[in-house]
Design an enzyme around this catalytic site. Sequence first.
Site, PDB file in Angstrom:
ATOM      1  N   GLY A  14       0.833  -1.210   0.000  1.00  0.00           N
ATOM      2  CA  GLY A  14       0.000   0.000   0.000  1.00  0.00           C
ATOM      3  C   GLY A  14       0.862   1.253   0.000  1.00  0.00           C
ATOM      4  O   GLY A  14       1.835   1.329   0.746  1.00  0.00           O
ATOM      5  N   ALA A  25      15.517  10.942  -0.887  1.00  0.00           N
ATOM      6  CA  ALA A  25      16.685  10.869   0.002  1.00  0.00           C
ATOM      7  C   ALA A  25      17.627   9.739  -0.421  1.00  0.00           C
ATOM      8  O   ALA A  25      18.853   9.890  -0.390  1.00  0.00           O
ATOM      9  CB  ALA A  25      16.217  10.671   1.442  1.00  0.00           C
ATOM     10  N   ARG A  75       0.827  -5.030  -5.076  1.00  0.00           N
ATOM     11  CA  ARG A  75       0.954  -6.176  -4.163  1.00  0.00           C
ATOM     12  C   ARG A  75       1.176  -7.368  -5.092  1.00  0.00           C
ATOM     13  O   ARG A  75       0.239  -7.813  -5.740  1.00  0.00           O
ATOM     14  CB  ARG A  75      -0.322  -6.346  -3.337  1.00  0.00           C
ATOM     15  CG  ARG A  75      -0.653  -5.139  -2.465  1.00  0.00           C
ATOM     16  CD  ARG A  75      -1.733  -5.463  -1.469  1.00  0.00           C
ATOM     17  NE  ARG A  75      -2.305  -4.287  -0.837  1.00  0.00           N
ATOM     18  CZ  ARG A  75      -1.789  -3.669   0.239  1.00  0.00           C
ATOM     19  NH1 ARG A  75      -0.697  -4.129   0.784  1.00  0.00           N
ATOM     20  NH2 ARG A  75      -2.379  -2.607   0.754  1.00  0.00           N
ATOM     21  N   GLY A 105       5.856  -2.246   3.640  1.00  0.00           N
ATOM     22  CA  GLY A 105       5.475  -2.813   4.934  1.00  0.00           C
ATOM     23  C   GLY A 105       6.011  -4.219   5.130  1.00  0.00           C
ATOM     24  O   GLY A 105       6.985  -4.629   4.472  1.00  0.00           O
ATOM     25  N   ASP A 106       5.349  -4.998   5.987  1.00  0.00           N
ATOM     26  CA  ASP A 106       5.908  -6.322   6.328  1.00  0.00           C
ATOM     27  C   ASP A 106       5.894  -7.298   5.141  1.00  0.00           C
ATOM     28  O   ASP A 106       6.789  -8.137   5.021  1.00  0.00           O
ATOM     29  CB  ASP A 106       5.236  -6.919   7.566  1.00  0.00           C
ATOM     30  CG  ASP A 106       3.724  -6.969   7.464  1.00  0.00           C
ATOM     31  OD1 ASP A 106       3.179  -6.502   6.447  1.00  0.00           O
ATOM     32  OD2 ASP A 106       3.097  -7.492   8.403  1.00  0.00           O
ATOM     33  N   THR A 129       4.238   2.493   5.497  1.00  0.00           N
ATOM     34  CA  THR A 129       2.849   2.011   5.528  1.00  0.00           C
ATOM     35  C   THR A 129       2.060   2.899   6.485  1.00  0.00           C
ATOM     36  O   THR A 129       2.581   3.278   7.544  1.00  0.00           O
ATOM     37  CB  THR A 129       2.731   0.542   5.980  1.00  0.00           C
ATOM     38  OG1 THR A 129       1.364   0.278   6.334  1.00  0.00           O
ATOM     39  CG2 THR A 129       3.589   0.205   7.187  1.00  0.00           C
ATOM     40  N   ILE A 130       0.824   3.198   6.124  1.00  0.00           N
ATOM     41  CA  ILE A 130       0.040   4.060   7.032  1.00  0.00           C
ATOM     42  C   ILE A 130      -0.331   3.319   8.313  1.00  0.00           C
ATOM     43  O   ILE A 130      -0.736   3.925   9.287  1.00  0.00           O
ATOM     44  CB  ILE A 130      -1.238   4.610   6.343  1.00  0.00           C
ATOM     45  CG1 ILE A 130      -2.200   3.478   5.951  1.00  0.00           C
ATOM     46  CG2 ILE A 130      -0.896   5.495   5.165  1.00  0.00           C
ATOM     47  CD1 ILE A 130      -3.614   3.965   5.655  1.00  0.00           C
ATOM     48  N   ASP A 131      -0.193   1.984   8.311  1.00  0.00           N
ATOM     49  CA  ASP A 131      -0.675   1.188   9.453  1.00  0.00           C
ATOM     50  C   ASP A 131       0.176   1.288  10.726  1.00  0.00           C
ATOM     51  O   ASP A 131      -0.287   0.923  11.808  1.00  0.00           O
ATOM     52  CB  ASP A 131      -0.771  -0.290   9.060  1.00  0.00           C
ATOM     53  CG  ASP A 131      -1.947  -0.560   8.140  1.00  0.00           C
ATOM     54  OD1 ASP A 131      -2.787   0.347   7.978  1.00  0.00           O
ATOM     55  OD2 ASP A 131      -2.021  -1.661   7.573  1.00  0.00           O
ATOM     56  N   ASP A 133       2.475  -0.617  11.730  1.00  0.00           N
ATOM     57  CA  ASP A 133       2.520  -1.919  12.391  1.00  0.00           C
ATOM     58  C   ASP A 133       3.849  -2.648  12.193  1.00  0.00           C
ATOM     59  O   ASP A 133       3.901  -3.868  12.237  1.00  0.00           O
ATOM     60  CB  ASP A 133       1.369  -2.806  11.883  1.00  0.00           C
ATOM     61  CG  ASP A 133       1.397  -2.981  10.373  1.00  0.00           C
ATOM     62  OD1 ASP A 133       2.165  -2.265   9.706  1.00  0.00           O
ATOM     63  OD2 ASP A 133       0.657  -3.836   9.855  1.00  0.00           O
ATOM     64  N   ARG A 166     -26.746  12.807  16.977  1.00  0.00           N
ATOM     65  CA  ARG A 166     -26.709  11.461  16.389  1.00  0.00           C
ATOM     66  C   ARG A 166     -25.514  10.641  16.868  1.00  0.00           C
ATOM     67  O   ARG A 166     -24.487  11.188  17.280  1.00  0.00           O
ATOM     68  CB  ARG A 166     -26.576  11.588  14.862  1.00  0.00           C
ATOM     69  CG  ARG A 166     -27.892  11.727  14.173  1.00  0.00           C
ATOM     70  CD  ARG A 166     -27.673  11.933  12.693  1.00  0.00           C
ATOM     71  NE  ARG A 166     -28.948  11.924  12.011  1.00  0.00           N
ATOM     72  CZ  ARG A 166     -29.160  12.485  10.834  1.00  0.00           C
ATOM     73  NH1 ARG A 166     -28.194  13.105  10.205  1.00  0.00           N
ATOM     74  NH2 ARG A 166     -30.351  12.415  10.265  1.00  0.00           N
ATOM     75  N   ARG A 175      -6.388  -3.295   8.765  1.00  0.00           N
ATOM     76  CA  ARG A 175      -6.980  -4.647   8.731  1.00  0.00           C
ATOM     77  C   ARG A 175      -6.544  -5.464   9.931  1.00  0.00           C
ATOM     78  O   ARG A 175      -7.315  -6.176  10.534  1.00  0.00           O
ATOM     79  CB  ARG A 175      -6.529  -5.352   7.447  1.00  0.00           C
ATOM     80  CG  ARG A 175      -7.596  -5.461   6.413  1.00  0.00           C
ATOM     81  CD  ARG A 175      -7.190  -6.367   5.302  1.00  0.00           C
ATOM     82  NE  ARG A 175      -5.925  -6.002   4.706  1.00  0.00           N
ATOM     83  CZ  ARG A 175      -5.741  -5.803   3.401  1.00  0.00           C
ATOM     84  NH1 ARG A 175      -6.731  -5.921   2.581  1.00  0.00           N
ATOM     85  NH2 ARG A 175      -4.554  -5.497   2.924  1.00  0.00           N
ATOM     86  N   LYS A 217     -25.623  13.149  27.287  1.00  0.00           N
ATOM     87  CA  LYS A 217     -24.791  13.323  26.092  1.00  0.00           C
ATOM     88  C   LYS A 217     -25.621  12.847  24.917  1.00  0.00           C
ATOM     89  O   LYS A 217     -25.966  11.657  24.839  1.00  0.00           O
ATOM     90  CB  LYS A 217     -23.497  12.515  26.225  1.00  0.00           C
ATOM     91  CG  LYS A 217     -22.575  12.709  25.050  1.00  0.00           C
ATOM     92  CD  LYS A 217     -21.229  12.051  25.257  1.00  0.00           C
ATOM     93  CE  LYS A 217     -20.392  12.273  24.011  1.00  0.00           C
ATOM     94  NZ  LYS A 217     -19.090  11.704  24.078  1.00  0.00           N
TER      95      LYS A 217
HETATM   96  O1  F6P Z   1      -1.482  -0.055   3.304  1.00  0.00           O
HETATM   97  C1  F6P Z   1      -2.152  -0.454   4.427  1.00  0.00           C
HETATM   98  C2  F6P Z   1      -3.622  -0.498   4.137  1.00  0.00           C
HETATM   99  O2  F6P Z   1      -4.106   0.793   3.808  1.00  0.00           O
HETATM  100  C3  F6P Z   1      -4.451  -1.094   5.263  1.00  0.00           C
HETATM  101  O3  F6P Z   1      -4.740  -0.178   6.284  1.00  0.00           O
HETATM  102  C4  F6P Z   1      -5.655  -1.567   4.531  1.00  0.00           C
HETATM  103  O4  F6P Z   1      -6.286  -2.594   5.239  1.00  0.00           O
HETATM  104  C5  F6P Z   1      -5.084  -2.072   3.238  1.00  0.00           C
HETATM  105  O5  F6P Z   1      -3.888  -1.357   3.043  1.00  0.00           O
HETATM  106  C6  F6P Z   1      -5.965  -1.893   2.037  1.00  0.00           C
HETATM  107  O6  F6P Z   1      -5.279  -2.362   0.935  1.00  0.00           O
HETATM  108  P1  F6P Z   1      -5.793  -2.262  -0.562  1.00  0.00           P
HETATM  109  O7  F6P Z   1      -5.755  -0.814  -0.945  1.00  0.00           O
HETATM  110  O8  F6P Z   1      -4.816  -3.069  -1.351  1.00  0.00           O
HETATM  111  O9  F6P Z   1      -7.170  -2.815  -0.571  1.00  0.00           O
END
Ligand code: F6P
Length: 326
Positions: A14, A25, A75, A105-106, A129-131, A133, A166, A175, A217
């Site tokens: 991703g 860089a 991917r 990422g991993d 990776t934005i995750d 993780d 609401r 994920r 609330k």
């Molecule tokens: O890159 C990480 C991520 O954005 C996860 O947070 C997300 O679950 C996944 O990729 C979604 O991947 P794709 O865009 O391939 O469906």
Amino acid sequence: MTKIKKIAVFTSGGDAPGMNAAVRAVVRTAAYHKIQTFAVYRGYDGMIKGDIKRINTGDVGNIIQRGGTILKTARSESFRTKEGRAIAYENLKKFEIDACVAIGGDGTFTGAEVFHKEYNIPFIGIPGTIDNDIYGTDYTIGFDTAINTAIEAIDKIRDTADSHSRLFFVEVMGRHSGYIALHTGISSGAGCIFLPETNTSIEDLITILHKAHKRKKLFNMVVVAEGNQNGGAMEIAKKLKEKYTEYESKVTIIGHMQRGGAPSCSDRMLASRLGYHAILELIAGKVNVALGIVSDELCITPFKDAITQTKQPKASLIEMANILSM
Ligand code: F6P
């Protein structure tokens, strides 16, 4: 003098805001040390297809502020096969590549580890990776921008939630990882946060909502990580409605918006530091490792640890989130 003359750089998995700053860089630090850089387009897929071109310092001008990745990404299913990796190796040989810098990422690091074992090509990994993780770094490239994008959206939803009294469910990405949900949940003052790492139930949510009601609330925000065990935000809203018809709710899925946009200053800094150090570490002879920044210092983690050790949101932060959401 370094033995490394030519390197390849690529982004994979991703995309994440700041990947371009990392590429810049890498290319510029390599050029400073008289190393030629080749860009591999679309990650491991491009390596297999031979989509490899020389990239110069001028090519990475005016990209530090851009989201996405100028090298494109994918991917790759083919790279999971022995045959795919054999073709990738032949392509790297054609261009006389001595080492690779992999930004991702991993999944990206796992590919690098397997490839290195088979063909002995030196790799350095940069966590993008934005995750957030990845083990071995406090933050990954893209996380800071993603949570700020999510917060901006959640703040806007809060305005309308408040006006209409609401209940809103907002789904953020992640994920397998709850970092985005935890950080955006705390920072947006969510009443409840559903993470993949915790087992918050619909009953827990109902208790929270009842308590909030008692305190008069009238609106509430619930942040849900997409990989939560109860399902995503849609699913949770549906389950709540089945049990308690009194709870009308709205659902917003922020989705891929979180992956785009100009990188924040923190992500540009992190990416620049890691891209710069990737070259210095290659020159110093480090291979098969992922770089990160821990407590503001460079941290070097073997790929095998980076991909097998899990990094989870701190239990103390989760506890704090529960207390502050009261
Ligand atoms: O890159 C990480 C991520 O954005 C996860 O947070 C997300 O679950 C996944 O990729 C979604 O991947 P794709 O865009 O391939 O469906």
